[in-house]
Every structure is written in structure tokens, then in C-alpha cells.
Design a protein around this motif. Structure first.
Motif, PDB file in Angstrom:
ATOM      1  N   LEU A 115     -44.080 -31.874 -83.447  1.00 16.21           N
ATOM      2  CA  LEU A 115     -44.729 -33.031 -84.051  1.00 16.21           C
ATOM      3  C   LEU A 115     -45.065 -33.980 -82.919  1.00 16.21           C
ATOM      4  CD1 LEU A 115     -42.133 -33.468 -86.929  1.00 16.21           C
ATOM      5  CD2 LEU A 115     -44.489 -32.670 -87.226  1.00 16.21           C
ATOM      6  N   VAL A 116     -46.349 -34.318 -82.783  1.00 16.17           N
ATOM      7  CA  VAL A 116     -46.779 -35.179 -81.688  1.00 16.17           C
ATOM      8  C   VAL A 116     -47.592 -36.331 -82.258  1.00 16.17           C
ATOM      9  CG1 VAL A 116     -48.039 -35.332 -79.527  1.00 16.17           C
ATOM     10  CG2 VAL A 116     -46.839 -33.210 -80.111  1.00 16.17           C
ATOM     11  N   GLU A 117     -47.015 -37.524 -82.164  1.00 17.00           N
ATOM     12  CA  GLU A 117     -47.665 -38.722 -82.677  1.00 17.00           C
ATOM     13  C   GLU A 117     -48.381 -39.459 -81.549  1.00 17.00           C
ATOM     14  OE1 GLU A 117     -43.743 -38.011 -84.873  1.00 17.00           O
ATOM     15  OE2 GLU A 117     -44.338 -38.222 -82.779  1.00 17.00           O
ATOM     16  N   SER A 118     -49.464 -40.133 -81.906  1.00 13.93           N
ATOM     17  CA  SER A 118     -50.205 -40.928 -80.925  1.00 13.93           C
ATOM     18  C   SER A 118     -50.988 -42.023 -81.636  1.00 13.93           C
ATOM     19  CB  SER A 118     -51.167 -40.041 -80.119  1.00 13.93           C
ATOM     20  OG  SER A 118     -52.123 -39.450 -80.975  1.00 13.93           O
ATOM     21  N   GLY A 119     -51.507 -42.957 -80.850  1.00 14.25           N
ATOM     22  CA  GLY A 119     -52.384 -43.979 -81.398  1.00 14.25           C
ATOM     23  C   GLY A 119     -51.791 -45.362 -81.540  1.00 14.25           C
ATOM     24  N   GLY A 120     -50.509 -45.502 -81.262  1.00 12.78           N
ATOM     25  CA  GLY A 120     -49.891 -46.813 -81.385  1.00 12.78           C
ATOM     26  C   GLY A 120     -50.359 -47.770 -80.301  1.00 12.78           C
ATOM     27  N   GLY A 121     -49.903 -49.011 -80.397  1.00 16.93           N
ATOM     28  CA  GLY A 121     -50.272 -50.011 -79.409  1.00 16.93           C
ATOM     29  C   GLY A 121     -49.898 -51.392 -79.863  1.00 16.93           C
ATOM     30  N   LEU A 142     -53.293 -44.086 -86.384  1.00 21.75           N
ATOM     31  CA  LEU A 142     -52.322 -43.174 -85.796  1.00 21.75           C
ATOM     32  C   LEU A 142     -52.712 -41.729 -86.099  1.00 21.75           C
ATOM     33  CD1 LEU A 142     -48.976 -44.947 -86.780  1.00 21.75           C
ATOM     34  CD2 LEU A 142     -50.502 -45.424 -84.854  1.00 21.75           C
ATOM     35  N   SER A 143     -52.328 -40.843 -85.199  1.00 23.38           N
ATOM     36  CA  SER A 143     -52.559 -39.417 -85.386  1.00 23.38           C
ATOM     37  C   SER A 143     -51.259 -38.662 -85.192  1.00 23.38           C
ATOM     38  CB  SER A 143     -53.593 -38.888 -84.383  1.00 23.38           C
ATOM     39  OG  SER A 143     -54.831 -39.531 -84.535  1.00 23.38           O
ATOM     40  N   CYS A 144     -51.128 -37.567 -85.899  1.00 23.68           N
ATOM     41  CA  CYS A 144     -49.967 -36.691 -85.726  1.00 23.68           C
ATOM     42  C   CYS A 144     -50.454 -35.255 -85.757  1.00 23.68           C
ATOM     43  CB  CYS A 144     -48.945 -36.920 -86.820  1.00 23.68           C
ATOM     44  SG  CYS A 144     -47.643 -35.664 -86.870  1.00 23.68           S
ATOM     45  N   ALA A 145     -50.252 -34.572 -84.650  1.00 22.46           N
ATOM     46  CA  ALA A 145     -50.562 -33.142 -84.577  1.00 22.46           C
ATOM     47  C   ALA A 145     -49.287 -32.360 -84.833  1.00 22.46           C
ATOM     48  CB  ALA A 145     -51.141 -32.799 -83.210  1.00 22.46           C
ATOM     49  N   ALA A 146     -49.350 -31.448 -85.772  1.00 27.12           N
ATOM     50  CA  ALA A 146     -48.163 -30.688 -86.154  1.00 27.12           C
ATOM     51  C   ALA A 146     -48.414 -29.202 -85.984  1.00 27.12           C
ATOM     52  CB  ALA A 146     -47.796 -30.992 -87.604  1.00 27.12           C
ATOM     53  N   SER A 147     -47.330 -28.475 -85.812  1.00 25.00           N
ATOM     54  CA  SER A 147     -47.437 -27.022 -85.771  1.00 25.00           C
ATOM     55  C   SER A 147     -47.929 -26.516 -87.116  1.00 25.00           C
ATOM     56  CB  SER A 147     -46.089 -26.401 -85.446  1.00 25.00           C
ATOM     57  OG  SER A 147     -45.632 -26.828 -84.198  1.00 25.00           O
ATOM     58  N   ARG A 148     -48.678 -25.425 -87.074  1.00 20.57           N
ATOM     59  CA  ARG A 148     -49.247 -24.873 -88.303  1.00 20.57           C
ATOM     60  C   ARG A 148     -48.153 -24.478 -89.295  1.00 20.57           C
ATOM     61  NH1 ARG A 148     -53.834 -23.101 -90.346  1.00 20.57           N
ATOM     62  NH2 ARG A 148     -53.854 -21.284 -91.732  1.00 20.57           N
ATOM     63  N   THR A 149     -47.028 -24.058 -88.780  1.00 17.56           N
ATOM     64  CA  THR A 149     -45.965 -23.582 -89.659  1.00 17.56           C
ATOM     65  C   THR A 149     -45.447 -24.682 -90.577  1.00 17.56           C
ATOM     66  OG1 THR A 149     -44.384 -24.011 -87.882  1.00 17.56           O
ATOM     67  CG2 THR A 149     -45.172 -21.750 -88.126  1.00 17.56           C
ATOM     68  N   ILE A 150     -45.462 -25.916 -90.126  1.00 15.42           N
ATOM     69  CA  ILE A 150     -44.993 -27.006 -90.972  1.00 15.42           C
ATOM     70  C   ILE A 150     -46.142 -27.644 -91.715  1.00 15.42           C
ATOM     71  CG2 ILE A 150     -45.152 -28.743 -89.132  1.00 15.42           C
ATOM     72  CD1 ILE A 150     -42.470 -28.593 -91.898  1.00 15.42           C
ATOM     73  N   PHE A 151     -47.317 -27.610 -91.140  1.00 20.09           N
ATOM     74  CA  PHE A 151     -48.429 -28.353 -91.700  1.00 20.09           C
ATOM     75  C   PHE A 151     -49.089 -27.647 -92.876  1.00 20.09           C
ATOM     76  CE2 PHE A 151     -51.401 -31.821 -91.117  1.00 20.09           C
ATOM     77  CZ  PHE A 151     -52.554 -31.358 -91.709  1.00 20.09           C
ATOM     78  N   SER A 152     -49.229 -26.352 -92.796  1.00 16.01           N
ATOM     79  CA  SER A 152     -50.135 -25.620 -93.683  1.00 16.01           C
ATOM     80  C   SER A 152     -49.734 -25.668 -95.158  1.00 16.01           C
ATOM     81  CB  SER A 152     -50.287 -24.179 -93.218  1.00 16.01           C
ATOM     82  OG  SER A 152     -49.026 -23.535 -93.245  1.00 16.01           O
ATOM     83  N   THR A 153     -48.464 -25.681 -95.456  1.00 15.72           N
ATOM     84  CA  THR A 153     -48.052 -25.585 -96.857  1.00 15.72           C
ATOM     85  C   THR A 153     -47.244 -26.786 -97.332  1.00 15.72           C
ATOM     86  OG1 THR A 153     -46.072 -24.363 -96.245  1.00 15.72           O
ATOM     87  CG2 THR A 153     -48.026 -23.075 -96.809  1.00 15.72           C
ATOM     88  N   ASN A 154     -47.132 -27.807 -96.508  1.00 15.37           N
ATOM     89  CA  ASN A 154     -46.277 -28.927 -96.868  1.00 15.37           C
ATOM     90  C   ASN A 154     -47.039 -30.237 -96.975  1.00 15.37           C
ATOM     91  OD1 ASN A 154     -43.308 -28.008 -96.792  1.00 15.37           O
ATOM     92  ND2 ASN A 154     -44.179 -27.110 -94.941  1.00 15.37           N
TER      93      ASN A 154
END
Length: 124
Positions: free
Chosen positions: A4-10, A20-32
Motif C-alpha cells: 500500500l503506497v499513499e501519496s499526495g499529502g502536504g 490523495l492517492s493510494c496504489a495497492a497490490s492487485r491481490t488486495i485491490f481487485s475484490t475488496n
């Protein structure tokens, strides 16, 4: 391995906006469902926004009407558009997948390994 990688704060003045953005692994993102959490100094981490895999959204009362959740399933990325920010919104913001939903309220989290979060500071 799930990431889980968050970005965009300030730093932003009260009344301002951030995305804000959060890039997640497909395994957690796809079905949840995915959620945005925040932890202010000296306080517990709280879930403030959630979005299902189908795009249905839910917000804590404290941010309702000011925050908007969105997700790009092709990019495994979830976004949080924050507007009319208040000083009490100062916190580290994280994403994770909520563990469940009771009624219209999402709760908990699935991934014990949190990302590094992204700091949001709202000045008065």
C-alpha cells in the motif's frame, strides 16, 4: 506480498483542497472495498471513507460532503479528494481494505502491514 503506497499529502490552509492517492497490490485491490484512514497526533486511527469494488462510497460524518472517494480499477489505485479542509483534519492518512460492513458503516482493516501514510497538515 501486498503493498500500500499513499501519496499526495502536504501543507494546506484551512478551506483548501488536496487529492490523495493510494496504489495497492492487485491481490488486495481487485475484490475488496478500499478505505481511507487517518491518525491525528495522540488519537486512534479512524476510518473516514470507503469505496466498494463497484464504486459505492461511504463517509464518516466528520468528512461527509467535503471528501470524495474514487477508484481506478485498471490502475489498482484509490483516490481521496479532500475539499474545505479544516485544521482538525491534520493527520497521517493511510489506505487499507476495511474488514467488513455493518449496515452502512465500514469497520476494521484487512492488511496488518500498513503503508507509510501521507501527512496532511491544515493550517488555520
Amino acid at each position: 506480498q501486498v503493498h500500500l503506497v499513499e501519496s499526495g499529502g502536504g501543507l494546506v490552509q484551512a478551506g483548501g483542497s488536496l487529492r490523495l492517492s493510494c496504489a495497492a497490490s492487485r491481490t488486495i485491490f481487485s475484490t475488496n472495498a478500499m478505505g481511507w484512514y487517518r491518525q491525528a497526533p495522540g488519537k486512534q486511527r479512524e476510518l473516514v471513507a470507503a469505496i466498494t469494488s463497484g464504486g459505492n462510497t461511504n463517509y464518516a460524518d466528520s468528512v461527509k460532503g467535503r471528501f470524495a472517494n474514487a477508484r481506478d480499477n485498471a490502475k489498482n489505485t484509490v483516490y481521496l479528494q479532500m475539499s474545505s479542509l479544516k485544521p482538525e483534519g491534520t493527520a497521517v492518512y493511510y489506505c487499507n481494505a476495511p474488514a467488513g460492513c455493518a449496515g452502512s458503516r465500514w469497520y476494521g482493516y484487512l492488511m496488518h502491514a500498513w503503508g507509510q501514510g501521507t501527512q496532511v497538515t491544515v493550517s488555520s
